[in-house]
Design a protein around this motif. Structure first.
Motif, mmCIF file in Angstrom:
data_model
loop_
_atom_site.group_PDB
_atom_site.id
_atom_site.type_symbol
_atom_site.label_atom_id
_atom_site.label_comp_id
_atom_site.label_asym_id
_atom_site.label_seq_id
_atom_site.Cartn_x
_atom_site.Cartn_y
_atom_site.Cartn_z
ATOM 1 N N LYS A 1 0.700 -1.245 0.018
ATOM 2 C CA LYS A 1 0.222 -0.198 -0.224
ATOM 3 C C LYS A 1 0.503 1.000 0.056
ATOM 4 O O LYS A 1 0.190 1.988 0.471
ATOM 5 N N ASN A 2 2.124 1.523 -0.899
ATOM 6 C CA ASN A 2 3.203 2.192 -0.796
ATOM 7 C C ASN A 2 2.442 3.055 -2.570
ATOM 8 O O ASN A 2 2.616 2.068 -2.867
ATOM 9 N N ALA A 3 1.553 3.757 -2.267
ATOM 10 C CA ALA A 3 1.116 4.422 -3.555
ATOM 11 C C ALA A 3 2.201 5.037 -4.906
ATOM 12 O O ALA A 3 1.755 4.277 -5.759
ATOM 13 N N MET B 1 -3.906 11.366 -5.902
ATOM 14 C CA MET B 1 -3.577 11.489 -4.953
ATOM 15 C C MET B 1 -3.653 12.214 -4.039
ATOM 16 O O MET B 1 -3.770 11.893 -3.534
ATOM 17 N N GLY C 1 -6.794 10.059 -2.184
ATOM 18 C CA GLY C 1 -5.535 10.856 -0.950
ATOM 19 C C GLY C 1 -6.515 11.843 -0.041
ATOM 20 O O GLY C 1 -6.464 10.652 1.326
ATOM 21 N N ALA C 2 -7.198 12.178 -0.025
ATOM 22 C CA ALA C 2 -7.864 13.553 1.087
ATOM 23 C C ALA C 2 -8.484 13.308 1.473
ATOM 24 O O ALA C 2 -9.227 12.827 2.816
ATOM 25 N N ALA C 3 -9.104 12.237 0.934
ATOM 26 C CA ALA C 3 -10.686 11.590 1.132
ATOM 27 C C ALA C 3 -10.548 9.863 1.836
ATOM 28 O O ALA C 3 -11.006 9.444 2.149
ATOM 29 N N ARG C 4 -9.193 9.359 1.377
ATOM 30 C CA ARG C 4 -8.587 7.802 1.652
ATOM 31 C C ARG C 4 -9.760 6.501 1.418
ATOM 32 O O ARG C 4 -9.812 6.235 2.116
ATOM 33 N N SER C 5 -9.907 6.960 0.200
ATOM 34 C CA SER C 5 -11.053 6.267 -0.436
ATOM 35 C C SER C 5 -11.321 6.455 -2.222
ATOM 36 O O SER C 5 -9.803 7.291 -2.737
ATOM 37 N N ALA D 1 -4.690 1.636 -2.574
ATOM 38 C CA ALA D 1 -3.444 1.678 -1.798
ATOM 39 C C ALA D 1 -3.664 2.733 -1.117
ATOM 40 O O ALA D 1 -3.076 2.440 0.324
ATOM 41 N N LEU D 2 -4.114 3.649 -1.465
ATOM 42 C CA LEU D 2 -4.791 4.985 -0.629
ATOM 43 C C LEU D 2 -6.195 4.821 0.355
ATOM 44 O O LEU D 2 -6.073 5.454 1.312
ATOM 45 N N ASP D 3 -6.562 4.336 0.179
ATOM 46 C CA ASP D 3 -7.805 3.574 0.771
ATOM 47 C C ASP D 3 -7.877 3.187 2.287
ATOM 48 O O ASP D 3 -7.199 2.226 2.136
ATOM 49 N N ALA D 4 -8.443 3.759 3.210
ATOM 50 C CA ALA D 4 -8.363 3.455 4.699
ATOM 51 C C ALA D 4 -9.096 2.137 4.931
ATOM 52 O O ALA D 4 -9.755 2.112 6.017
ATOM 53 N N GLY D 5 -10.261 1.848 3.972
ATOM 54 C CA GLY D 5 -11.120 1.104 4.567
ATOM 55 C C GLY D 5 -12.561 1.562 4.299
ATOM 56 O O GLY D 5 -13.769 1.277 5.123
#
Lengths: 258, 415
Positions: B177-179, B287, B291-295, B370-374
């Motif tokens: 998960k390294n973008a 990104m 990335g901002a929305a982690r989605s 990779a940037l999604d937080a779940g």
């Protein structure tokens, strides 16, 4: 380089100027009405006002994040930090001089708001974001000049109406009758939330914008007013892009200096 | 063609196979073989595969080796639950199909189990089913416990699509998960596929090489710089502006003519490089937004509107001359539930909906996953199973940026 200023949109017509204005985040949208935070929450219907935000994952601080230079750089929005669910507001815009056409909603949304997911369909435009971020965006979408109570509909489902004739009060058709024109006050009131679930008490979103005022503010090309074909600059821009895309697909090396 | 690290990575994709020993052990114990809902009642074989992983690994290695001290490797992972198998290159070179990696590993594993646990002729079929799954009744090893990154050729959309048939879930997990690395690995696989597909040839070769360099490999730190500029408060529109600014500053595009409204049409003498800059901006836009929305779900919206906005800003064609934008429209339909499909983690360059852009969309999808937080019901971990996790043990696949850069520096004789 020093002379470069973001230009947003070509065109010399009033419609083009409006498009440019709305897409430019340095232009402050004019506030035309006030709808309380709680009423915005009620209109969307994702939670009850005052209720805690439900989450889809733990707060980022608690869960920890994988080692990634981009995560270290990019600041998550407040909703993402807290692990909020992703929710939506969906708009239907009439073809009769609505302030924002569907594509304009996406362009304006992406130049003004961070971390939003906007989709344009034939008769509706959903904007999705983390819940608490969405509520802030939704408030601006409803309170400012880019919303008209009669010709923009907040509609989560059964969205049809954008291309139908307006009723005797100038209201866009809504099969679920979510909004009504209050003849006494001259205001538009929502009696159901965006899905169509009845509200405990009606929510006023203010008076419809007058026809001549709407024509001044609209970002829609329309034959009765500013026809698309009359904005020669925009037409030639579209033709140019079409030509360049096609030529580039044939041989990118031949596209030089044109 | 020239970078040895990229050649090694492509080779590893063919050579490296993931084995779920724990899965084989469970399948043998329960008779649940051949995919979801399939159980052969009354069939069971109790063998301690996980405990015996080391000796199984030795045996598999012996079976796969072509010659002593060749490049065969079998690594025991997670206390014996998984094996990472590297099939020798010679074995692949002796055939014409990349499936050799998976088939020879599966066969070697069956032989090892039968030999070590003295499985009789009546139980050998159960061993086969627990390793190979329902194959050959199905085209692929349905419900099997041996997996390669590559799907079977019948599942490729067309000629040369093999390297494009790797779901973004695998890519995100391989790169932990390294973008940046997810985008790099995905871009390498996609653009390498362009050579196989017949896209990156002649007039189009430079277009793809530039795309790989600027979008996938962060040349001149372009992607990173644009992300950094917009990391705290930037919107997608701000990323477009940063990209155009940089393209003007670097002399890639220049004003052509002023329209009556004052709008300036831009032009370029190097459209491939403009495309590379725009594709780097597209990745940076992904990104910043995802990335901002982690989605991850924002990717199609970024594909459409980054390109719409960059075209309106410059009057030059967007990434891949409109194909990324078109891909975004389809992907938005198929990743936003009402038309079915799935979340971005299931998408690959081979996917019917995302194959149209020639290598420029999927790296962005991989970065977004990779940037999604779940935020998704089907997480990358669920979609990838053990494959991504096991293959993350291959350093060149896990950290492609490092290895490709080092190899490039070596070719150039130092920076």
């Amino acid at each position: 380089m020093a002379t470069y200023k973001p230009q947003f949109y070509p065109g010399k017509s009033k419609v083009a100027a409006n498009r440019k204005k709305y897409m430019d985040p340095s232009y402050k949208l004019e506030k035309l009405r006030t709808v309380s935070d709680d009423d915005i929450v009620r209109l969307m219907g994702h939670r009850v006002p005052g209720e805690a935000y439900k989450s889809v994952h733990p707060p980022l601080e608690e869960m920890g994040e994988p080692a990634c230079p981009i995560r270290e750089l990019v600041e998550p929005t407040p909703g993402a930090k807290a692990g909020d669910r992703i929710r939506y507001i969906q708009m239907t815009d009439s073809v009769y001089f609505t302030p924002l056409t569907p594509y304009m909603r996406a362009w304006t949304g992406h130049t003004r708001y961070r971390g939003v997911d906007i989709g344009v369909l034939s008769g509706r435009v959903p904007l999705e974001a983390r819940e608490r971020d969405l509520e802030k965006v939704a408030k601006e979408l409803v309170e400012t000049e880019i919303f008209d109570p009669a010709r923009c509909g907040i509609r989560g489902a059964t969205v049809h109406g954008h291309s139908l004739r307006l009723d005797e009060n100038g209201m866009m058709f809504d099969a679920l009758r979510r909004f009504q024109f209050d003849k006494k006050t001259g205001e538009v009131v929502y009696v159901k939330d965006q899905i169509g679930v009845p509200l405990d008490k009606p929510i006023s979103v203010g008076k419809p914008i007058k026809e001549d005022e709407l024509r001044k503010r609209t970002s829609e090309y329309r034959v009765e007013d500013v026809a698309f074909r009359t904005d020669k600059e925009v037409v030639s821009f579209i033709e140019r892009l079409h030509m360049l895309r096609t030529e580039a697909g044939f041989d990118p090396n031949r596209v030089k200096g044109i | 063609m020239q970078n040895p690290a990229i050649q090694k990575m492509v080779s590893y994709v063919k050579q490296c196979v993931s084995v779920n020993l724990e899965g084989v052990e469970k399948a043998l114990a329960t008779g649940a073989v051949g995919g979801k809902g399939c159980v052969i009642n009354g069939r069971s074989l109790k063998v301690d595969l996980v405990k015996s992983a080391a000796s199984i690994a030795d045996e598999v290695k012996k079976n796969l080796q072509v010659s002593a001290n060749d490049d065969t490797e079998v690594k025991v992972l997670k206390g014996g639950k998984h094996l990472l198998v590297k099939v020798p290159a010679k074995r692949l070179n002796a055939g014409v199909e990349y499936t050799t990696g998976a088939t020879s590993t599966a066969a070697a594993l069956c032989c090892a189990i039968v030999d070590q646990f003295k499985v009789n002729i009546w139980d050998a079929d159960l061993v086969h089913a627990s390793v190979w799954g329902r194959y050959p009744q199905t085209m692929e090893m349905l419900g099997g416990n041996v997996a390669s990154l590559l799907s079977v050729p019948q599942q490729n959309e067309g000629m040369g699509y093999a390297l494009r048939n790797v779901p973004c879930a695998h890519i995100a997990l391989i790169t932990k998960k390294n973008a940046m690395n997810a985008a790099a690995l995905s871009s390498i696989l996609e653009q390498a596929a362009m050579f196989e597909m017949g896209d990156a040839i002649g007039d189009f070769e430079r277009l793809h090489l530039m795309g790989l360099a600027y979008q996938g490999l962060n040349v001149n730190n372009l992607v990173y710089d644009i992300v950094k500029e917009n990391a705290k408060k930037g919107t997608l529109g701000d990323v477009v502006v940063s990209t155009v600014k940089r393209a003007i500053a670097d002399g890639i595009i220049k004003p052509l003519a002023k329209a009556p409204s004052g709008y300036v049409n831009y032009t370029t003498d190097d459209l491939s490089k403009w495309n590379a800059y725009a594709s780097a901006g597209l990745l940076a836009g992904t990104m910043v937004t995802c990335g901002a929305a982690r989605s991850m779900q924002h990717t199609p919206s970024v594909f459409i509107y980054f390109n719409d906005l960059v075209e309106r800003e410059t009057s030059l064609p967007g990434v891949d001359f409109g194909r990324v934008e078109g891909t975004g429209v389809e992907m938005a339909f198929f990743s936003h539930s009402i038309y079915g499909g799935g979340n971005p983690a299931v998408f690959a360059g081979n996917h019917i909906v995302t194959r149209h852009s020639k290598g420029f969309t999927i790296p962005c999808v991989a970065a977004a996953v990779a940037l999604d937080a779940g935020t998704t019901i089907y997480t990358p971990e669920k979609i990838s199973g053990t494959t991504g996790e096991v293959l993350s043990e291959v350093p060149e696949l896990r950290e492609p940026l490092k290895y490709v850069n080092e190899a490039a520096v070596a070719i150039k004789g130092g920076v």
